[in-house]
Design a protein around this motif. Structure first.
Motif, PDB file in Angstrom:
ATOM      1  N   TYR A  20       0.818  -1.205   0.000  1.00  0.00           N
ATOM      2  CA  TYR A  20       0.000   0.000   0.000  1.00  0.00           C
ATOM      3  C   TYR A  20       0.850   1.252   0.000  1.00  0.00           C
ATOM      4  O   TYR A  20       2.062   1.192   0.231  1.00  0.00           O
ATOM      5  CB  TYR A  20      -0.974   0.003   1.187  1.00  0.00           C
ATOM      6  CG  TYR A  20      -0.356   0.308   2.536  1.00  0.00           C
ATOM      7  CD1 TYR A  20       0.458  -0.620   3.189  1.00  0.00           C
ATOM      8  CD2 TYR A  20      -0.577   1.528   3.173  1.00  0.00           C
ATOM      9  CE1 TYR A  20       1.010  -0.335   4.428  1.00  0.00           C
ATOM     10  CE2 TYR A  20      -0.031   1.819   4.414  1.00  0.00           C
ATOM     11  CZ  TYR A  20       0.769   0.877   5.040  1.00  0.00           C
ATOM     12  OH  TYR A  20       1.320   1.154   6.261  1.00  0.00           O
ATOM     13  N   VAL A  22       0.301   5.605   1.164  1.00  0.00           N
ATOM     14  CA  VAL A  22      -0.529   6.698   1.688  1.00  0.00           C
ATOM     15  C   VAL A  22       0.111   7.997   1.211  1.00  0.00           C
ATOM     16  O   VAL A  22       1.265   8.271   1.544  1.00  0.00           O
ATOM     17  CB  VAL A  22      -0.563   6.673   3.240  1.00  0.00           C
ATOM     18  CG1 VAL A  22      -1.309   7.897   3.777  1.00  0.00           C
ATOM     19  CG2 VAL A  22      -1.186   5.390   3.745  1.00  0.00           C
ATOM     20  N   ARG A  39       8.183   3.994  -4.731  1.00  0.00           N
ATOM     21  CA  ARG A  39       8.247   2.989  -3.660  1.00  0.00           C
ATOM     22  C   ARG A  39       7.231   1.870  -3.893  1.00  0.00           C
ATOM     23  O   ARG A  39       7.511   0.699  -3.621  1.00  0.00           O
ATOM     24  CB  ARG A  39       8.024   3.649  -2.293  1.00  0.00           C
ATOM     25  CG  ARG A  39       8.288   2.691  -1.135  1.00  0.00           C
ATOM     26  CD  ARG A  39       8.260   3.403   0.198  1.00  0.00           C
ATOM     27  NE  ARG A  39       6.947   3.960   0.488  1.00  0.00           N
ATOM     28  CZ  ARG A  39       6.704   4.817   1.484  1.00  0.00           C
ATOM     29  NH1 ARG A  39       7.684   5.212   2.271  1.00  0.00           N
ATOM     30  NH2 ARG A  39       5.490   5.271   1.681  1.00  0.00           N
ATOM     31  N   LYS A 135       6.522  -2.020   1.841  1.00  0.00           N
ATOM     32  CA  LYS A 135       5.351  -1.447   2.534  1.00  0.00           C
ATOM     33  C   LYS A 135       4.155  -2.372   2.369  1.00  0.00           C
ATOM     34  O   LYS A 135       3.286  -2.152   1.526  1.00  0.00           O
ATOM     35  CB  LYS A 135       5.063  -0.037   2.000  1.00  0.00           C
ATOM     36  CG  LYS A 135       4.142   0.770   2.908  1.00  0.00           C
ATOM     37  CD  LYS A 135       4.193   2.241   2.544  1.00  0.00           C
ATOM     38  CE  LYS A 135       3.159   3.057   3.290  1.00  0.00           C
ATOM     39  NZ  LYS A 135       3.357   3.122   4.744  1.00  0.00           N
ATOM     40  N   GLU A 167      12.202   2.488  14.102  1.00  0.00           N
ATOM     41  CA  GLU A 167      11.368   3.582  13.593  1.00  0.00           C
ATOM     42  C   GLU A 167      10.066   3.586  14.380  1.00  0.00           C
ATOM     43  O   GLU A 167       9.867   2.764  15.284  1.00  0.00           O
ATOM     44  CB  GLU A 167      11.102   3.407  12.091  1.00  0.00           C
ATOM     45  CG  GLU A 167      10.373   2.123  11.761  1.00  0.00           C
ATOM     46  CD  GLU A 167      10.213   1.884  10.259  1.00  0.00           C
ATOM     47  OE1 GLU A 167      10.049   2.857   9.506  1.00  0.00           O
ATOM     48  OE2 GLU A 167      10.244   0.704   9.863  1.00  0.00           O
ATOM     49  N   THR A 169       5.827   3.181  14.709  1.00  0.00           N
ATOM     50  CA  THR A 169       4.935   2.149  14.180  1.00  0.00           C
ATOM     51  C   THR A 169       4.370   2.555  12.818  1.00  0.00           C
ATOM     52  O   THR A 169       4.068   1.701  12.000  1.00  0.00           O
ATOM     53  CB  THR A 169       3.766   1.836  15.138  1.00  0.00           C
ATOM     54  OG1 THR A 169       2.930   2.992  15.250  1.00  0.00           O
ATOM     55  CG2 THR A 169       4.265   1.428  16.508  1.00  0.00           C
ATOM     56  N   SER A 170       4.255   3.869  12.579  1.00  0.00           N
ATOM     57  CA  SER A 170       3.831   4.325  11.247  1.00  0.00           C
ATOM     58  C   SER A 170       4.547   5.614  10.855  1.00  0.00           C
ATOM     59  O   SER A 170       3.970   6.489  10.218  1.00  0.00           O
ATOM     60  CB  SER A 170       2.311   4.529  11.206  1.00  0.00           C
ATOM     61  OG  SER A 170       1.928   5.527  12.129  1.00  0.00           O
ATOM     62  N   SER A 171       5.829   5.712  11.238  1.00  0.00           N
ATOM     63  CA  SER A 171       6.590   6.931  10.940  1.00  0.00           C
ATOM     64  C   SER A 171       8.077   6.655  11.111  1.00  0.00           C
ATOM     65  O   SER A 171       8.457   5.662  11.724  1.00  0.00           O
ATOM     66  CB  SER A 171       6.162   8.051  11.893  1.00  0.00           C
ATOM     67  OG  SER A 171       6.333   7.644  13.237  1.00  0.00           O
ATOM     68  N   ASN A 172       8.913   7.535  10.591  1.00  0.00           N
ATOM     69  CA  ASN A 172      10.358   7.452  10.817  1.00  0.00           C
ATOM     70  C   ASN A 172      10.719   8.292  12.043  1.00  0.00           C
ATOM     71  O   ASN A 172       9.994   9.226  12.390  1.00  0.00           O
ATOM     72  CB  ASN A 172      11.130   7.913   9.576  1.00  0.00           C
ATOM     73  CG  ASN A 172      11.019   6.925   8.423  1.00  0.00           C
ATOM     74  OD1 ASN A 172      10.478   7.241   7.372  1.00  0.00           O
ATOM     75  ND2 ASN A 172      11.505   5.712   8.619  1.00  0.00           N
ATOM     76  N   GLY A 193      11.031   6.195   4.205  1.00  0.00           N
ATOM     77  CA  GLY A 193       9.925   7.151   4.164  1.00  0.00           C
ATOM     78  C   GLY A 193      10.082   8.154   3.032  1.00  0.00           C
ATOM     79  O   GLY A 193      11.180   8.666   2.796  1.00  0.00           O
ATOM     80  N   CYS A 194       8.984   8.445   2.365  1.00  0.00           N
ATOM     81  CA  CYS A 194       9.014   9.466   1.315  1.00  0.00           C
ATOM     82  C   CYS A 194       9.161  10.849   1.938  1.00  0.00           C
ATOM     83  O   CYS A 194       9.827  11.726   1.379  1.00  0.00           O
ATOM     84  CB  CYS A 194       7.737   9.394   0.479  1.00  0.00           C
ATOM     85  SG  CYS A 194       7.556   7.819  -0.372  1.00  0.00           S
ATOM     86  N   THR A 195       8.553  11.043   3.114  1.00  0.00           N
ATOM     87  CA  THR A 195       8.689  12.318   3.825  1.00  0.00           C
ATOM     88  C   THR A 195      10.135  12.476   4.293  1.00  0.00           C
ATOM     89  O   THR A 195      10.710  13.563   4.203  1.00  0.00           O
ATOM     90  CB  THR A 195       7.737  12.355   5.046  1.00  0.00           C
ATOM     91  OG1 THR A 195       6.490  11.774   4.658  1.00  0.00           O
ATOM     92  CG2 THR A 195       7.512  13.764   5.525  1.00  0.00           C
ATOM     93  N   SER A 230       6.017  11.356   8.584  1.00  0.00           N
ATOM     94  CA  SER A 230       5.218  10.438   7.775  1.00  0.00           C
ATOM     95  C   SER A 230       4.329  11.275   6.871  1.00  0.00           C
ATOM     96  O   SER A 230       4.166  12.483   7.093  1.00  0.00           O
ATOM     97  CB  SER A 230       4.353   9.516   8.644  1.00  0.00           C
ATOM     98  OG  SER A 230       3.171  10.166   9.038  1.00  0.00           O
ATOM     99  N   ALA A 231       3.737  10.610   5.893  1.00  0.00           N
ATOM    100  CA  ALA A 231       2.890  11.322   4.936  1.00  0.00           C
ATOM    101  C   ALA A 231       1.692  11.970   5.620  1.00  0.00           C
ATOM    102  O   ALA A 231       1.201  12.994   5.152  1.00  0.00           O
ATOM    103  CB  ALA A 231       2.413  10.349   3.855  1.00  0.00           C
TER     104      ALA A 231
HETATM  105  N1  PDD Z   1       2.986   5.029   7.296  1.00  0.00           N
HETATM  106  N2  PDD Z   1       7.739   3.823   8.693  1.00  0.00           N
HETATM  107  C1  PDD Z   1       6.611   3.111   8.744  1.00  0.00           C
HETATM  108  C2  PDD Z   1       6.642   1.797   9.426  1.00  0.00           C
HETATM  109  C3  PDD Z   1       5.434   3.607   8.161  1.00  0.00           C
HETATM  110  O1  PDD Z   1       4.303   2.889   8.204  1.00  0.00           O
HETATM  111  C4  PDD Z   1       5.454   4.887   7.544  1.00  0.00           C
HETATM  112  C5  PDD Z   1       4.243   5.479   6.880  1.00  0.00           C
HETATM  113  C6  PDD Z   1       6.664   5.605   7.531  1.00  0.00           C
HETATM  114  C7  PDD Z   1       6.799   6.951   6.872  1.00  0.00           C
HETATM  115  O2  PDD Z   1       6.778   6.844   5.460  1.00  0.00           O
HETATM  116  P1  PDD Z   1       6.205   8.035   4.563  1.00  0.00           P
HETATM  117  O3  PDD Z   1       6.976   9.257   4.956  1.00  0.00           O
HETATM  118  O4  PDD Z   1       6.500   7.622   3.197  1.00  0.00           O
HETATM  119  O5  PDD Z   1       4.745   8.160   4.879  1.00  0.00           O
HETATM  120  C8  PDD Z   1       7.785   5.032   8.098  1.00  0.00           C
HETATM  121  C9  PDD Z   1       1.797   5.500   6.619  1.00  0.00           C
HETATM  122  C10 PDD Z   1       1.582   6.962   6.726  1.00  0.00           C
HETATM  123  C11 PDD Z   1       0.599   4.687   7.102  1.00  0.00           C
HETATM  124  O6  PDD Z   1       0.770   3.500   7.218  1.00  0.00           O
HETATM  125  O7  PDD Z   1      -0.483   5.240   7.318  1.00  0.00           O
END
Ligand code: PDD
Length: 268
Positions: A20, A22, A39, A135, A167, A169-172, A193-195, A230-231
């Protein structure tokens, strides 16, 4: 939403066989979209999955989602699975048609009140597999980590493995010490992470030094500042880790500057 259907035998549903992305939307425009699609391509190829359609069709889908939902600010979630086939661990014989779904969510990204106060983080064991660079929708370990954070009054869990933070759970994850930003280097152990990528470029242009290496929770407790990216959070200040105040409990100058730079670049 009520009319979308996915087959009972879809491998995304049965075995989390899907990937996936986001992507954020600000003022009706996609943020870091090219990086997300790059990605996605990598995630698909690492799992030997096909693209659900052409890249141009995906672009059209994203723009149509924004238009039809009249989305000004929020996110687009998109997911691709290997498709439906009789249940088996090995890949289905012959081609399956990938399943593609996507939807929008309205969110207050730019004026997120958390960015003013900063958020709290707890540390939690990293229970994930060893290909975190892909991802995938296989998110149970991050779900347990995020839930542990919420139950302790925090907004994010920093996952720890071999004594070091991998990192969120959903961000760096990042700390700042003596003006330098420290964040874990890219590998199979974290998601690229793209961010993160966009922020590293902006920070370099601004002359902010970034050191890519693992750091420990103890180092984080003693940091001048901490933040996550994160995004859906962009650059988010952290003011407490495991109950210990960071930088006097206020978002610090480096993170505030980096958030401002990122928002400007994103067209906020
Ligand atoms: N999560 N690390 C993990 C484990 C993540 O799930 C995410 C993003 C990131 C940051 O990546 P990016 O900057 O590309 O969003 C790092 C998204 C936002 C989510 O699962 O909702």
């Amino acid at each position: 939403e009520s009319e979308g259907k996915v087959a009972m035998f879809d491998r995304g549903f049965l075995i989390a066989g899907g990937v996936y992305e986001v992507s954020a939307v600000i003022n009706g425009k996609l943020v870091d979209y090219a990086a997300h699609m790059e990605r996605l391509g990598r995630s698909l190829s690492e799992l030997r999955m096909g693209w659900p359609c052409t890249r141009a069709e995906l672009d059209t889908m994203h723009h149509e989602l924004i238009r039809r939902n009249d989305l000004k600010e929020g996110i687009i979630y998109m997911q691709v699975t290997r498709g439906a086939a009789d249940r088996a661990f090995n890949f289905p014989k012959g081609e399956t048609k990938p399943t593609l779904i996507a939807f929008t969510q309205v969110m207050n990204l730019v004026n997120n009140p958390n960015a003013v106060t900063g958020v709290k983080v707890i540390t939690t064991p990293d229970l994930r597999w060893s290909r975190r660079d892909i991802k995938t929708v296989m998110l149970l370990a991050p779900v347990l980590g995020k839930q542990a954070a919420y139950e302790q009054g925090a907004q994010e869990g920093w996952m720890v493995e071999n004594g070091h933070v991998t990192e969120g759970t959903s961000s760096n994850a990042y700390i700042v010490k003596d003006g330098k930003v420290i964040t874990r280097h890219l590998s199979n152990e974290i998601l690229a992470g793209c961010t993160r990528r966009a922020l590293m470029r902006l920070a370099k242009e601004e002359g902010v030094e970034i050191v890519e290496r693992p750091f420990t929770p103890e180092e984080a407790y003693a940091a001048d500042e901490a933040f996550l990216t994160s995004a859906s959070q962009f650059v988010m200040p952290i003011v407490e880790i495991d109950g210990k105040r960071i930088g006097g409990g206020q978002p610090g100058p480096v993170v505030r500057k980096l958030r401002e730079l990122y928002l400007k670049e994103a067209g906020a």
